[in-house]
Every structure is written in C-alpha cells, then in structure tokens.
Design a protein around this motif. Structure first.
Motif, PDB file in Angstrom:
ATOM      1  N   ASP A  97      16.741 -12.333  25.000  1.00  0.00           N
ATOM      2  CA  ASP A  97      16.988 -13.754  24.809  1.00  0.00           C
ATOM      3  C   ASP A  97      18.388 -13.912  24.234  1.00  0.00           C
ATOM      4  O   ASP A  97      18.670 -13.416  23.153  1.00  0.00           O
ATOM      5  CB  ASP A  97      15.951 -14.330  23.861  1.00  0.00           C
ATOM      6  CG  ASP A  97      16.121 -15.834  23.659  1.00  0.00           C
ATOM      7  OD1 ASP A  97      15.425 -16.373  22.807  1.00  0.00           O
ATOM      8  OD2 ASP A  97      16.949 -16.455  24.356  1.00  0.00           O
ATOM      9  N   THR A  98      19.268 -14.593  24.965  1.00  0.00           N
ATOM     10  CA  THR A  98      20.667 -14.676  24.553  1.00  0.00           C
ATOM     11  C   THR A  98      20.987 -15.967  23.820  1.00  0.00           C
ATOM     12  O   THR A  98      22.135 -16.223  23.507  1.00  0.00           O
ATOM     13  CB  THR A  98      21.595 -14.559  25.784  1.00  0.00           C
ATOM     14  OG1 THR A  98      21.281 -15.632  26.680  1.00  0.00           O
ATOM     15  CG2 THR A  98      21.425 -13.219  26.454  1.00  0.00           C
ATOM     16  N   ARG A  99      19.991 -16.781  23.540  1.00  0.00           N
ATOM     17  CA  ARG A  99      20.263 -18.044  22.860  1.00  0.00           C
ATOM     18  C   ARG A  99      20.426 -17.816  21.371  1.00  0.00           C
ATOM     19  O   ARG A  99      19.548 -17.283  20.715  1.00  0.00           O
ATOM     20  CB  ARG A  99      19.129 -19.033  23.092  1.00  0.00           C
ATOM     21  CG  ARG A  99      19.055 -19.507  24.532  1.00  0.00           C
ATOM     22  CD  ARG A  99      17.811 -20.301  24.762  1.00  0.00           C
ATOM     23  NE  ARG A  99      16.694 -19.346  24.672  1.00  0.00           N
ATOM     24  CZ  ARG A  99      15.484 -19.657  24.261  1.00  0.00           C
ATOM     25  NH1 ARG A  99      15.192 -20.867  23.894  1.00  0.00           N
ATOM     26  NH2 ARG A  99      14.533 -18.746  24.216  1.00  0.00           N
ATOM     27  N   ALA A 100      21.547 -18.235  20.820  1.00  0.00           N
ATOM     28  CA  ALA A 100      21.770 -18.165  19.378  1.00  0.00           C
ATOM     29  C   ALA A 100      21.187 -19.440  18.768  1.00  0.00           C
ATOM     30  O   ALA A 100      21.599 -20.532  19.110  1.00  0.00           O
ATOM     31  CB  ALA A 100      23.249 -18.040  19.061  1.00  0.00           C
ATOM     32  N   GLY A 104      24.022 -20.294  15.784  1.00  0.00           N
ATOM     33  CA  GLY A 104      24.152 -19.078  14.987  1.00  0.00           C
ATOM     34  C   GLY A 104      25.174 -18.124  15.570  1.00  0.00           C
ATOM     35  O   GLY A 104      25.938 -18.459  16.471  1.00  0.00           O
ATOM     36  N   ARG A 106      25.924 -14.441  17.370  1.00  0.00           N
ATOM     37  CA  ARG A 106      25.322 -13.393  18.191  1.00  0.00           C
ATOM     38  C   ARG A 106      26.259 -12.198  18.201  1.00  0.00           C
ATOM     39  O   ARG A 106      27.436 -12.331  18.515  1.00  0.00           O
ATOM     40  CB  ARG A 106      25.091 -13.889  19.615  1.00  0.00           C
ATOM     41  CG  ARG A 106      24.341 -12.868  20.452  1.00  0.00           C
ATOM     42  CD  ARG A 106      24.061 -13.392  21.811  1.00  0.00           C
ATOM     43  NE  ARG A 106      25.310 -13.414  22.551  1.00  0.00           N
ATOM     44  CZ  ARG A 106      25.443 -13.824  23.786  1.00  0.00           C
ATOM     45  NH1 ARG A 106      24.420 -14.302  24.426  1.00  0.00           N
ATOM     46  NH2 ARG A 106      26.610 -13.799  24.380  1.00  0.00           N
ATOM     47  N   VAL A 113      21.383  -6.604  20.784  1.00  0.00           N
ATOM     48  CA  VAL A 113      21.792  -7.985  20.568  1.00  0.00           C
ATOM     49  C   VAL A 113      21.170  -8.456  19.261  1.00  0.00           C
ATOM     50  O   VAL A 113      19.959  -8.384  19.080  1.00  0.00           O
ATOM     51  CB  VAL A 113      21.322  -8.900  21.719  1.00  0.00           C
ATOM     52  CG1 VAL A 113      21.737 -10.337  21.461  1.00  0.00           C
ATOM     53  CG2 VAL A 113      21.859  -8.410  23.046  1.00  0.00           C
ATOM     54  N   HIS A 115      20.891 -11.689  16.523  1.00  0.00           N
ATOM     55  CA  HIS A 115      21.106 -13.115  16.302  1.00  0.00           C
ATOM     56  C   HIS A 115      21.081 -13.345  14.798  1.00  0.00           C
ATOM     57  O   HIS A 115      20.099 -13.018  14.134  1.00  0.00           O
ATOM     58  CB  HIS A 115      20.021 -13.943  16.988  1.00  0.00           C
ATOM     59  CG  HIS A 115      20.021 -13.790  18.472  1.00  0.00           C
ATOM     60  ND1 HIS A 115      20.821 -14.538  19.290  1.00  0.00           N
ATOM     61  CD2 HIS A 115      19.348 -12.945  19.286  1.00  0.00           C
ATOM     62  CE1 HIS A 115      20.636 -14.179  20.540  1.00  0.00           C
ATOM     63  NE2 HIS A 115      19.739 -13.202  20.562  1.00  0.00           N
ATOM     64  N   ASP A 117      21.986 -16.036  11.391  1.00  0.00           N
ATOM     65  CA  ASP A 117      22.146 -17.439  11.004  1.00  0.00           C
ATOM     66  C   ASP A 117      23.631 -17.773  10.921  1.00  0.00           C
ATOM     67  O   ASP A 117      24.459 -16.917  10.602  1.00  0.00           O
ATOM     68  CB  ASP A 117      21.498 -17.704   9.649  1.00  0.00           C
ATOM     69  CG  ASP A 117      19.981 -17.613   9.709  1.00  0.00           C
ATOM     70  OD1 ASP A 117      19.417 -17.831  10.796  1.00  0.00           O
ATOM     71  OD2 ASP A 117      19.375 -17.316   8.668  1.00  0.00           O
TER      72      ASP A 117
END
Length: 136
Positions: A97-100, A104, A106, A113, A115, A117
């Motif tokens: 999952d590449t969504r920060a 946030g 990454r 990877v 993630h 805050d």
C-alpha cells in the motif's frame, strides 16, 4: 569495577551477587544509540558499559531487526543527512500500500516501504534511514 556497577545501577541495570546482569531494553537501546553517533565505536561504548563488544553487536542486530526500539534521541549533536528523491512518478513497491496517511512521510528502501506520521522528527527519520542502510 565499583564505579561501573554504580553507573549501571543508575541506569536501572540489575546486578546479582553471581555477577549476572539484567539489562532493561531502554539501556540496551541507549548503548546501541551511542554506537551510532559520529566517531563512536562499538569497542569504546562496550567498555563504557562494562560489556563485551560482541554483546553490544548482538544488541545492534536486535535493533536492526526491529526487536529493540532505539530512543528518539532529543540530543542530536550533529546534523545527519540522508539522500532524498522527490519525483512525480509513482515508484512501484511490489503490491505494498503506497498511500501515505494524512500527508505522512513514506520511506522506500528496496522492497521495504515505511509510512511515518507527518510530525515524525527529522532526527528519528535519519535514525531509521541509517538503520535501513547498514549492511547485514
């Protein structure tokens, strides 16, 4: 030896009559963090804590494997920089999952990877990047 024992007791290390010691994770993490400071060596830090260098190296391995969490050191003595790549192109991460979350941070190192805050301190990010970059 008495000075070393007094120093260790002040850190919370339990020292038994047999000579065995019980090291709290916080003390282990402090010793490992000291080895990461510029100019520090494992041998010097081990001598200060009254342990063998190979024991400290074992604690460093635990930290690298994520089994020992290093302190978010507020006493940054020297700026630490890590390379940063900013691009508009999405970097493939092999199904991760590449969504920060919430804007946030990454950190991508090979197939790893992370993630973080958005309010993660620069010092903590540098520690993480340094730990990820150390050879196995």
């Amino acid at each position: 030896m008495c000075a070393t024992n007094a120093f260790l007791r002040s850190l919370g290390v339990e020292i038994y009559a047999s000579g065995h010691r019980r090291w709290p994770d916080e003390v282990k993490a402090q010793a490992v963090a000291e080895t990461l400071r510029p100019g520090a060596t494992v041998n010097d830090v081990a001598a200060r804590f009254g342990i063998q260098p190979n024991q400290l190296s074992g604690w460093r391995r635990l930290a690298k494997d994520g089994a020992l969490v290093l302190p978010a050191d507020g006493e940054v003595h020297e700026a630490v920089f890590a390379p940063l790549v900013v691009c508009d192109v999405e970097i493939p991460t092999h199904g991760a999952d590449t969504r920060a979350a919430g804007g946030g941070i990454r950190v991508v190192v090979g197939d790893v990877v992370l993630h973080l805050d958005a309010d993660t301190s620069a010092g903590r990010i540098a520690e993480i990047v340094r730990a990820l970059g150390e050879p196995s």
